[in-house]
Each structure stands twice: as structure tokens, then as C-alpha cells.
Design a protein around this motif. Structure first.
Motif, short mmCIF file in Angstrom:
data_model
loop_
_atom_site.label_atom_id
_atom_site.label_comp_id
_atom_site.label_asym_id
_atom_site.label_seq_id
_atom_site.Cartn_x
_atom_site.Cartn_y
_atom_site.Cartn_z
N HIS A 3 70.19 95.76 -57.98
CA HIS A 3 70.00 94.33 -57.78
C HIS A 3 68.72 94.05 -57.01
CE1 HIS A 3 70.92 90.12 -56.89
NE2 HIS A 3 70.54 90.39 -55.66
N LYS A 4 68.47 94.85 -55.99
CA LYS A 4 67.28 94.63 -55.16
C LYS A 4 66.00 94.89 -55.95
CE LYS A 4 66.01 95.25 -50.35
NZ LYS A 4 66.36 95.94 -49.08
N SER A 214 69.03 91.24 -50.40
CA SER A 214 69.65 92.56 -50.38
C SER A 214 70.78 92.70 -51.39
CB SER A 214 70.18 92.88 -48.97
OG SER A 214 71.11 91.90 -48.57
N ASN A 215 71.47 91.61 -51.72
CA ASN A 215 72.53 91.63 -52.74
C ASN A 215 72.76 90.20 -53.25
OD1 ASN A 215 74.38 90.33 -50.81
ND2 ASN A 215 74.46 92.36 -49.85
N LYS A 216 73.67 90.06 -54.20
CA LYS A 216 73.91 88.75 -54.80
C LYS A 216 74.43 87.75 -53.78
CE LYS A 216 74.81 90.34 -59.54
NZ LYS A 216 75.80 90.39 -60.64
N GLU A 217 75.28 88.20 -52.88
CA GLU A 217 75.85 87.30 -51.88
C GLU A 217 74.79 86.78 -50.92
OE1 GLU A 217 78.88 85.89 -51.56
OE2 GLU A 217 79.18 86.74 -53.56
N SER A 218 73.88 87.67 -50.52
CA SER A 218 72.82 87.24 -49.60
C SER A 218 71.89 86.23 -50.27
CB SER A 218 72.01 88.45 -49.12
OG SER A 218 71.35 89.09 -50.19
#
Length: 258
Positions: A3-4, A214-218
Motif C-alpha cells: 500500500h505504501k 502508512s496504510n489505508k486507515e491513516s
């Protein structure tokens, strides 16, 4: 990790430098701060502290109880891994110093002291700023205070305890020019702390968020912050996100290579 990598690729495609910015305020920030040439910006204090920290076995041992210690086996790997995860690069340290010297904040709040590396950068950038740094681990704070005595940092106030308890205390009748939300905060708590901090800002306050991709949630958290009604200008530099509340600015989001 995948993802990153994808996020960074998208960032490179969308990002601009100062030539693609039409806001006078953001243009000056980029040219006078983000792209400021090396010179008076002295990293000596920061580099000396990193050197002290890398040799401080007791401080690293104190932090071995956390989740990172379960990822590795040998003590030697633990030390290097923990230090690496807490480290800020020289380039990022220089940018943070430039930012503090450009903004000249009088009252700074750091949510998450960690090993105190960013705290050292903030303190050395502007010695007459008042810095309040929050940390939940009392043992780490005790060890860091001992290290800070050697460097004569006098503009620091440590507050130890659960953030849900300490944050209301620091926000009570206080206004902060600069608030640094450390990457150690979870996505869920970042939003809660962000909402709480809005009670302690003025027109010129600036927020700094780490690890916004850093990820989808961030990224969801970052997008929520960008759209918030009190936020006017945001700057995405991939690793760091900057938030401004200047009412005289039109709401706009910038993606800037640094």
C-alpha cells in the motif's frame, strides 16, 4: 508495504514543487522553509543526542517490553531495531528546524515524546519557545530527563500519563502555535486528539502529522482532517502532513515534493 509503495507512486505523479503553487503564503513557506538551503541550520545538538541515545543501553532496555521486542530475538537486534524505528533522518530534522524557525511558535505541544529525538529538534530550533511534551511511559521519561540534563534543555515541560488524562489538562485554557502528533499514536486516537486540540488553537496554529500514508486507515484519517470545516490549508509531503487554520486563506490542499 505494498500500500505504501502504491501511495508513494501516486504521490510522485500528483506532487508539485514551488512552481505549481499559486498561493503566496504556501509559496513563501515552500521557498523560505521547505527548500531553504543548508547554512545556519545547525544539526550539531541533534546529532550529538542521537549518538548519546544509540549508546544508552538502559533507555533501550526500558523500551524492550513493547511489541517491537517480540519481533526480534537477540538483544543486539532489539537495540538497533528500536533505535531505527524511533529515528528521524537528518533531512527531516533539518526541515523541522527550518519550520520552527520560520513559524516562530511560542507555545509547542508534542503528543508522544518517544525517545525524545524530535523533542531535541524542537527545543534546539527555538530556545525561547515553551515546549510541552506528553508521554505515557513514565520509565522512559525518567531516563530521557537524565539525558536532557547533559544538554541543558530548559524550555521543556514533561507530562507523563495516559493521554486521555493529560491532554485535557494541557488544553485547559492554553493556546498552542504548533502541535506535533507523533506517529506512535494510532489512527483511532489521532482523530480524537485532533478534535480535542481544536479547542486550543488560533488563526496561526499549525499541526504536524506523521505517517499519513502508512496504510489505508491513516489515509482515511488524513482525508477527514483535510475536509474538516476548521481546516483551510493542508500540505502533503508524503511522510508528513501539515495543517493550517488561517481564515484568510481559501481552502486548498497541496501535494509538495521536498
Amino acid at each position: 508495504m505494498f500500500h505504501k509503495i502504491v501511495s508513494f507512486f501516486c504521490f510522485i505523479i500528483k506532487s508539485k514543487n514551488e512552481h505549481g503553487v499559486h498561493s503566496p503564503f504556501v509559496f513563501d513557506l515552500i521557498t523560505s522553509c521547505f527548500y531553504k538551503k543548508k547554512g545556519k541550520n545547525d544539526l550539531t545538538i541533534f546529532l550529538n543526542y542521537k549518538k548519546q541515545l544509540s549508546k544508552n543501553t538502559s533507555l533501550l532496555e526500558i523500551s524492550n517490553f513493547n511489541f517491537m521486542s517480540r519481533l526480534v530475538l537477540s538483544h543486539k537486534i532489539k537495540r538497533s531495531r528500536i533505535f531505527k524505528d524511533s529515528e528521524i533522518s537528518n533531512k527531516r530534522a533539518r526541515l523541522l528546524i527550518n519550520l520552527i524557525q520560520y513559524l516562530k511558535p511560542k507555545n509547542i505541544l508534542e503528543i508522544g515524546t518517544g525517545f525524545g529525538i524530535n523533542t531535541v529538534v524542537l527545543s534546539s530550533a527555538k530556545r525561547n519557545s515553551k515546549i510541552t511534551t506528553l508521554e505515557e511511559n513514565e520509565q522512559v521519561v525518567i531516563a530521557i530527563k537524565e539525558m536532557f540534563k547533559k544538554n541543558t534543555f530548559k524550555n521543556l515541560k514533561f507530562l507523563t500519563g495516559n493521554f486521555d488524562i493529560t491532554l485535557p489538562r494541557v488544553f485547559n485554557n492554553n493556546t498552542y502555535d504548533f502541535i506535533h502528533f507523533k506517529g506512535s499514536c494510532t489512527n483511532k486516537t489521532i482523530l480524537k486528539y485532533f478534535e480535542s486540540s481544536l479547542l486550543s488553537i488560533d488563526n496561526n496554529s499549525v499541526f504536524l502529522f506523521e505517517n499519513i500514508h502508512s496504510n489505508k486507515e491513516s489515509e482515511k484519517v488524513w482525508n477527514y482532517i483535510k475536509k474538516h470545516e476548521k481546516v483551510t490549508v493542508t500540505i502533503d509531503t508524503f511522510l508528513w502532513g501539515f495543517v493550517f487554520f488561517r481564515k484568510e486563506q481559501e481552502k486548498e490542499h497541496f501535494i509538495i515534493r521536498i
